[in-house]
Design a protein around this motif. Structure first.
Motif, short mmCIF file in Angstrom:
data_model
loop_
_atom_site.label_atom_id
_atom_site.label_comp_id
_atom_site.label_asym_id
_atom_site.label_seq_id
_atom_site.Cartn_x
_atom_site.Cartn_y
_atom_site.Cartn_z
N ALA A 70 0.83 -1.21 0.00
CA ALA A 70 0.00 0.00 0.00
C ALA A 70 0.87 1.25 0.00
N ARG A 71 1.95 1.25 0.77
CA ARG A 71 2.85 2.40 0.78
C ARG A 71 3.51 2.59 -0.59
N ARG A 72 3.89 1.49 -1.18
CA ARG A 72 4.51 1.55 -2.51
C ARG A 72 3.57 2.18 -3.52
N ASP A 73 2.32 1.78 -3.52
CA ASP A 73 1.37 2.32 -4.49
C ASP A 73 1.23 3.83 -4.35
N ARG A 74 1.11 4.31 -3.10
CA ARG A 74 0.92 5.74 -2.88
C ARG A 74 2.16 6.53 -3.26
N LEU A 75 3.33 6.04 -2.81
CA LEU A 75 4.56 6.78 -3.06
C LEU A 75 4.94 6.76 -4.53
N ARG A 76 4.77 5.64 -5.18
CA ARG A 76 5.12 5.55 -6.60
C ARG A 76 4.28 6.52 -7.42
N ALA A 77 2.99 6.59 -7.15
CA ALA A 77 2.13 7.51 -7.90
C ALA A 77 2.56 8.96 -7.70
N ALA A 78 2.94 9.31 -6.47
CA ALA A 78 3.35 10.68 -6.19
C ALA A 78 4.69 11.00 -6.85
N VAL A 79 5.64 10.06 -6.82
CA VAL A 79 6.94 10.28 -7.46
C VAL A 79 6.76 10.50 -8.95
N THR A 80 5.93 9.70 -9.57
CA THR A 80 5.69 9.84 -11.01
C THR A 80 5.01 11.16 -11.32
N ALA A 81 4.04 11.53 -10.50
CA ALA A 81 3.31 12.79 -10.72
C ALA A 81 4.22 14.00 -10.57
N SER A 82 5.30 13.86 -9.81
CA SER A 82 6.20 14.99 -9.57
C SER A 82 7.26 15.15 -10.65
N GLY A 83 7.19 14.35 -11.70
CA GLY A 83 8.09 14.51 -12.82
C GLY A 83 9.31 13.60 -12.80
N HIS A 84 9.31 12.62 -11.92
CA HIS A 84 10.39 11.64 -11.87
C HIS A 84 9.94 10.35 -12.55
N ARG A 85 10.90 9.49 -12.86
CA ARG A 85 10.61 8.20 -13.48
C ARG A 85 11.07 7.09 -12.55
N VAL A 86 10.24 6.09 -12.40
CA VAL A 86 10.58 4.92 -11.59
C VAL A 86 10.99 3.79 -12.53
N GLU A 87 12.19 3.26 -12.34
CA GLU A 87 12.68 2.16 -13.17
C GLU A 87 12.83 0.89 -12.34
N HIS A 88 12.72 -0.26 -13.00
CA HIS A 88 12.75 -1.56 -12.31
C HIS A 88 11.72 -1.52 -11.16
#
Length: 366
Positions: free
Chosen positions: A285-303
């Motif tokens: 659940a923490r991963r889902d929330r944080l990943r969405a926010a990181v992506t929305a802030s203009g960063h890219r999540v890899e792997h």
């Protein structure tokens, strides 16, 4: 590279970022080190207390209970069948956490003074430290090297720290075949194996990878994350009995013994799946929330398909990204800690309370 001295302790270089982040009016959100923060499950504490009358020395081999529970966990959760864990030649041992094992394994196996340890291109720093302590060289490679000259040990890490990358069955089989062809032990650090998100991680000891024998193979596991028990320092080494026995013999001489009460807690934890699933749900659940926010802030999540971290980039030097996050009161780990190939990424841990994760999400999306 030739290893003659230990590298600087990497976390010391984060001091300026921590100081900047501390100035945020709502406090620091520390997503750098990855220390579990949730309560240790009660069944571990109960087992620890019940075994607290322990006047005698524990053995390096481990109790029958902990070895039996470890074999059961490997079979039940990972589809791995060990050779007789209670046999005269052991196929599994308890360890004082996994970090000490990673740092000492080349030495424990008798490799010192000459040779090369292969580690992933982006890798947990302790693999390199272990080579340095043994006086060995390091080669960073994500594929089997064309030459085995001088190679004494291979480290795999799947799911990987810091990037959460999971090796495919074909990639694992290629390393196993290479190691066996050249007589080089292949050791897989699988401490995040219970935390697959987008894929199901496979153990190097699984028959689909190893075949019908664990010859030349070892796997390292830990209760730190899956059982929220980092403070217990509880880990496992399993696989090829001949290799496990070499490690066991050296550990006996060095007095590397897991306390008897901790072994009792390990046996309880390895026999219970419910608390592992609870931890998975929290982190997921923490991963889902944080990943969405990181992506929305203009960063890219890899792997990041497994494990306890997000591997984040903005296609810039990692220290610029660290500084940007520090300005939001968020501390992250620079990818440079994990090798030259990580210099344009940062690692963000999921090991913070829900309140702190939500604080990070709010700052990233405001």
């Amino acid at each position: 590279m030739s290893s003659t001295q230990l590298p600087d302790f990497p976390w010391d270089s984060l001091r300026p970022a921590r100081e900047r982040a501390a100035g945020h009016p709502d406090g620091v959100v520390d997503l750098s080190i990855g220390t579990p923060v949730d309560p240790t499950p009660a069944l571990l504490g109960a087992a620890l207390a019940a075994a607290s009358d322990a006047p005698g020395y524990p053995t390096a081999l481990g109790t029958a209970d902990v070895r039996t529970a470890a074999a059961g966990w490997l079979s039940r959760r990972l589809g791995v069948t060990l050779a007789d864990p209670l046999g005269t030649v052991p196929s599994v041992l308890p360890t004082v956490g996994s970090k000490e094992l990673v740092a000492l394994l080349p030495t424990l196996l008798g490799f010192s003074g000459r040779g090369t340890v292969v580690i992933p291109e982006v890798a947990y720093p302790t693999y390199e430290v272990g080579a340095v302590v043994a006086g060995l060289d390091v080669l960073r490679s994500d594929t089997p090297p064309p030459s085995s000259d001088g190679v004494v040990l291979v480290w795999l890490n799947s799911p990987g720290n810091p990037h959460g990358r999971v090796l495919t069955d074909d990639q694992l089989r290629a390393w196993v075949a290479w190691g066996r062809q050249h007589g080089v032990p292949v050791v897989a650090d699988e401490c995040y194996v219970e935390l697959g998100w987008d894929v199901v991680p496979r153990s190097v000891l699984h028959p689909a990878v190893a075949g019908d024998t664990h010859a030349g193979l070892l796997a390292v596991h830990s209760l730190s994350k899956q059982s929220t028990a980092a403070g217990y320092r509880a880990g496992l080494l399993s696989g090829d009995p001949a290799l496990v026995a070499r490690v066991w013999e050296t550990r006996r001489h060095l007095g590397l013994l897991v306390p008897t009460p901790v072994q009792a807690a390990m046996a309880a934890a390895l026999s219970d799946d419910a608390h592992v699933e609870h931890a998975r749900a929290l982190y997921g659940a923490r991963r889902d929330r944080l990943r969405a926010a990181v992506t929305a802030s203009g960063h890219r999540v890899e792997h990041s398909e497994a494990g306890l971290y997000l591997w984040v980039t903005r296609d810039e030097d990692c220290w610029r990204t660290v500084d940007r996050f520090a300005g939001l009161g968020i501390v992250v780990a620079p990818g440079a800690f994990y090798g030259p190939a990580g210099e344009r990424h940062v690692r963000m841990a999921l090991t913070a309370t829900d309140e702190r994760i939500d604080a990070a999400v709010a700052r990233l999306t405001s």
